[in-house]
Write a protein that holds these residues in place. Structure first.
Motif, short mmCIF file in Angstrom:
data_model
loop_
_atom_site.label_atom_id
_atom_site.label_comp_id
_atom_site.label_asym_id
_atom_site.label_seq_id
_atom_site.Cartn_x
_atom_site.Cartn_y
_atom_site.Cartn_z
N LYS A 1 -12.07 -6.46 2.78
CA LYS A 1 -11.47 -6.33 1.45
C LYS A 1 -12.32 -7.06 0.42
O LYS A 1 -12.50 -6.59 -0.71
N ARG B 1 -9.45 3.02 -3.69
CA ARG B 1 -8.53 3.88 -2.94
C ARG B 1 -8.50 5.27 -3.56
O ARG B 1 -8.46 5.42 -4.78
N GLU B 2 -8.49 6.28 -2.69
CA GLU B 2 -8.38 7.65 -3.17
C GLU B 2 -6.95 8.17 -3.10
O GLU B 2 -6.63 9.19 -3.72
N ASP B 3 -6.07 7.47 -2.35
CA ASP B 3 -4.68 7.91 -2.19
C ASP B 3 -3.80 7.38 -3.32
O ASP B 3 -2.73 6.81 -3.11
N VAL C 1 -9.62 -0.50 -1.63
CA VAL C 1 -9.40 -0.12 -0.24
C VAL C 1 -9.31 -1.34 0.66
O VAL C 1 -10.05 -2.32 0.49
N ASN C 2 -8.40 -1.28 1.65
CA ASN C 2 -8.33 -2.28 2.71
C ASN C 2 -9.18 -1.82 3.89
O ASN C 2 -9.45 -0.63 4.05
N ASP D 1 -5.12 -7.66 -6.85
CA ASP D 1 -5.03 -7.04 -5.53
C ASP D 1 -4.67 -8.09 -4.49
O ASP D 1 -4.50 -9.28 -4.81
N GLU E 1 -3.76 -3.09 -7.26
CA GLU E 1 -3.83 -2.53 -5.91
C GLU E 1 -4.58 -1.20 -5.84
O GLU E 1 -4.10 -0.22 -5.29
N THR F 1 0.86 -1.17 0.00
CA THR F 1 0.00 0.00 0.00
C THR F 1 0.89 1.22 0.00
O THR F 1 2.10 1.12 0.12
N GLY G 1 -13.72 3.91 1.00
CA GLY G 1 -13.16 4.73 -0.06
C GLY G 1 -14.24 5.33 -0.95
O GLY G 1 -15.33 5.66 -0.51
#
Length: 402
Positions: A239, A189-191, A178-179, A223, A175, A3, A184
Motif C-alpha cells: 500500500k 483503484r478501478e472498482d 489499491v491495496n 487512505d 480511499e 473497501t 491497479g
C-alpha cells in the motif's frame, strides 16, 4: 478501513443513524448542564497536551452523536479539530440523484465546531461510499461521463463554496488507492464509479476543482492500511508503494495535493510484532519529502485477539496507542492526530466488526460511560512527549483556556 468488498463502517448510519436524527432541532454546546457529571470532562484535555507540542488533536463527530449532551461536552472538552464523520456525505447532502443539495446537517456540524472554537476537517468530497438507499447502481455506474462530471464536481463546488473560509482542511479524495500487490491503474483503484465513468483523471481533476473553489484550503488525500498487515492479509509495504506512485504522478503533473491523511485503524492482535517502526517512519519521511503535511485522521484500535476481560484488554489497547504514537510523532511533519470518535459509546467497530465473544469493543480513549481509560492516558503521554513542531494551523483555542 473500508473497501468496496468490506462491510463498511458507515453502513449502519444509513439506517439507524438516520432515524436517530429525525426531528432534531439543534445541537448542544460545550457548556451543558450535564458536563460536570461526565468523568471525561474532569481530566486534562487531550487537545492541550497536543497544542504544547505544535500538534492538533481532533476527533470525528456527527450531529446525531452530538445530540447526546454529555458526549457533546466530552468532544468540546478534548478536541481542537472536528472531522465531519457523516454530515457531509452524499446521503445527507444529496439523498437521491434528483434531489437538491440539503445543507441542514452540514451547517449544524460546522456551527457546533465554531461555537466550541474547533477547526473543521471536511470529509469526504470524493468517495465511492456514503450514498445511502436513495442511490441505485445505475445512478452511479451507468451514467454518461458528462453527467458524472456534473454530478461530482458540481457537488464539490457547491459544498466548498458554502464553507469557504470556515473549513480550512478538506479530505478531497478518500480511499482511492489499491491495496495489496495489485497495482491497479498507476496505483489507483478501478472498482470506483468515478473511475469507470470519468476515467483515471477523476482524482487529479477533483483536486484542481477544489483548489479553484477555495485556494486557501489545505487539500488532503486520505487512505488506510499503512501500519500492519490488514484483516484481508494485505501487506503495508504494498500500500505504501502504491500510494507513493499515485502521489508522484499527481504532484509531477502539478496537481495541488497539500496533505496526506493516514486513517490509523490499528489492529491490536500482535501489533508489537507486526508494526515495523523503521519501515513506517521511512514511509512518513517519503511523504514529507514530497512537501506534504501528514495527518492521522481516524485513529482507533480493533481489539480482536485480545482477552474478554476489560482490564487486560484495556492495557493491551493502550500499549498499541503508545507504540504507534511514539513512533509516528517522531516525524515532525505529522501535524494532527484525529481519533475516530472519543468514546466507545459510538464506535463504528461494534456495528461493523462485532467481537466474537459478544462483548463491546473498547477502541477509544473513553469508555461507553465517557470515563477515561488507559488509552486516554497513553495518548496523552505520547502527545506530551512528542518532539515540538511548528503548528500547521492557528487553532482558535490557543488564545483561550478551557
Amino acid at each position: 478501513m473500508g473497501t468496496s468488498t468490506s462491510l463498511h463502517r458507515r453502513a449502519f448510519l444509513l439506517g439507524a443513524g438516520a432515524a436517530a436524527t429525525a426531528g432534531v432541532v439543534g445541537l448542544g454546546t460545550a457548556e451543558t448542564a450535564h458536563a460536570a457529571e461526565v468523568a471525561g470532562t474532569r481530566v486534562p484535555p487531550l487537545w492541550r497536551a497536543a497544542a504544547r507540542k505544535g500538534l492538533l488533536l481532533g476527533s470525528s463527530a456527527a450531529t446525531w452523536q452530538l445530540e447526546d449532551a454529555d458526549y457533546a461536552a466530552l468532544h468540546a472538552r478534548h478536541a481542537a479539530l472536528l472531522l465531519t464523520e457523516d454530515d457531509m456525505l452524499w446521503w445527507r447532502l444529496r439523498p437521491t440523484p434528483d434531489s437538491g443539495l440539503d445543507f441542514t446537517y452540514a451547517d449544524r456540524i460546522v456551527e457546533f465546531a465554531e461555537r466550541n472554537r474547533q477547526l473543521v476537517l471536511g470529509a469526504h468530497l470524493v468517495w465511492d461510499q456514503g450514498f445511502g438507499d436513495g442511490w441505485g447502481e445505475d445512478d452511479l455506474w451507468n451514467i454518461p461521463e458528462d453527467r458524472a462530471r456534473e454530478l461530482l464536481y458540481g457537488t464539490m463546488r457547491a459544498v466548498m463554496r458554502r464553507y469557504r473560509h470556515r473549513v480550512p482542511i478538506w479530505s478531497v479524495v478518500n480511499e482511492a488507492i489499491v491495496n495489496g500487490t495489485d497495482t491497479g491503474h498507476g496505483g489507483l483503484r478501478e472498482d470506483v464509479p468515478w473511475f469507470q465513468t470519468i476515467g483515471p483523471d477523476y482524482v487529479a481533476h477533483a483536486f484542481r476543482v477544489a483548489h479553484d473553489t477555495d485556494s486557501h484550503a489545505c487539500l488532503m488525500m486520505n487512505d488506510f492500511g499503512y501500519e500492519t498487515v490488514n484483516q484481508w492479509g494485505d501487506e503495508p509495504a504494498d500500500k505504501q508503494r502504491n500510494t507513493l506512485r499515485v502521489l508522484d504522478d499527481l504532484l509531477g503533473a502539478g496537481v495541488p495535493v497539500h496533505a496526506f491523511g493516514i486513517q490509523g485503524h490499528l489492529l491490536a492482535d500482535r501489533f508489537h510484532e507486526r508494526f515495523h517502526a523503521r519501515q513506517y517512519l521511512r514511509f512518513l519521511s517519503e511523504l514529507a519529502d514530497r512537501g506534504l503535511r501528514i495527518l492521522i485522521t481516524e485513529l482507533d484500535v480493533l481489539d480482536d485477539g485480545l482477552p474478554t476481560a476489560t482490564g487486560p484488554r484495556d492495557r493491551m489497547v493502550a500499549d498499541v496507542y503508545r507504540r504507534y504514537l511514539d513512533v509516528t510523532l517522531e516525524c515532525a511533519d505529522v501535524v494532527a492526530v484525529v481519533d475516530f470518535g472519543l468514546s466507545d459509546r459510538y464506535t463504528w467497530l461494534d456495528e461493523d466488526y462485532p467481537r466474537e465473544d459478544g462483548t463491546h469493543r473498547r477502541p477509544l480513549p473513553f469508555d461507553a460511560d465517557l470515563r477515561p481509560v488507559r488509552a486516554y492516558h497513553a495518548e496523552r503521554r505520547s502527545l506530551g512527549s512528542a518532539p515540538r513542531r511548528r503548528p500547521a494551523w492557528k487553532s482558535p483555542r490557543t488564545c483561550t483556556h478551557r
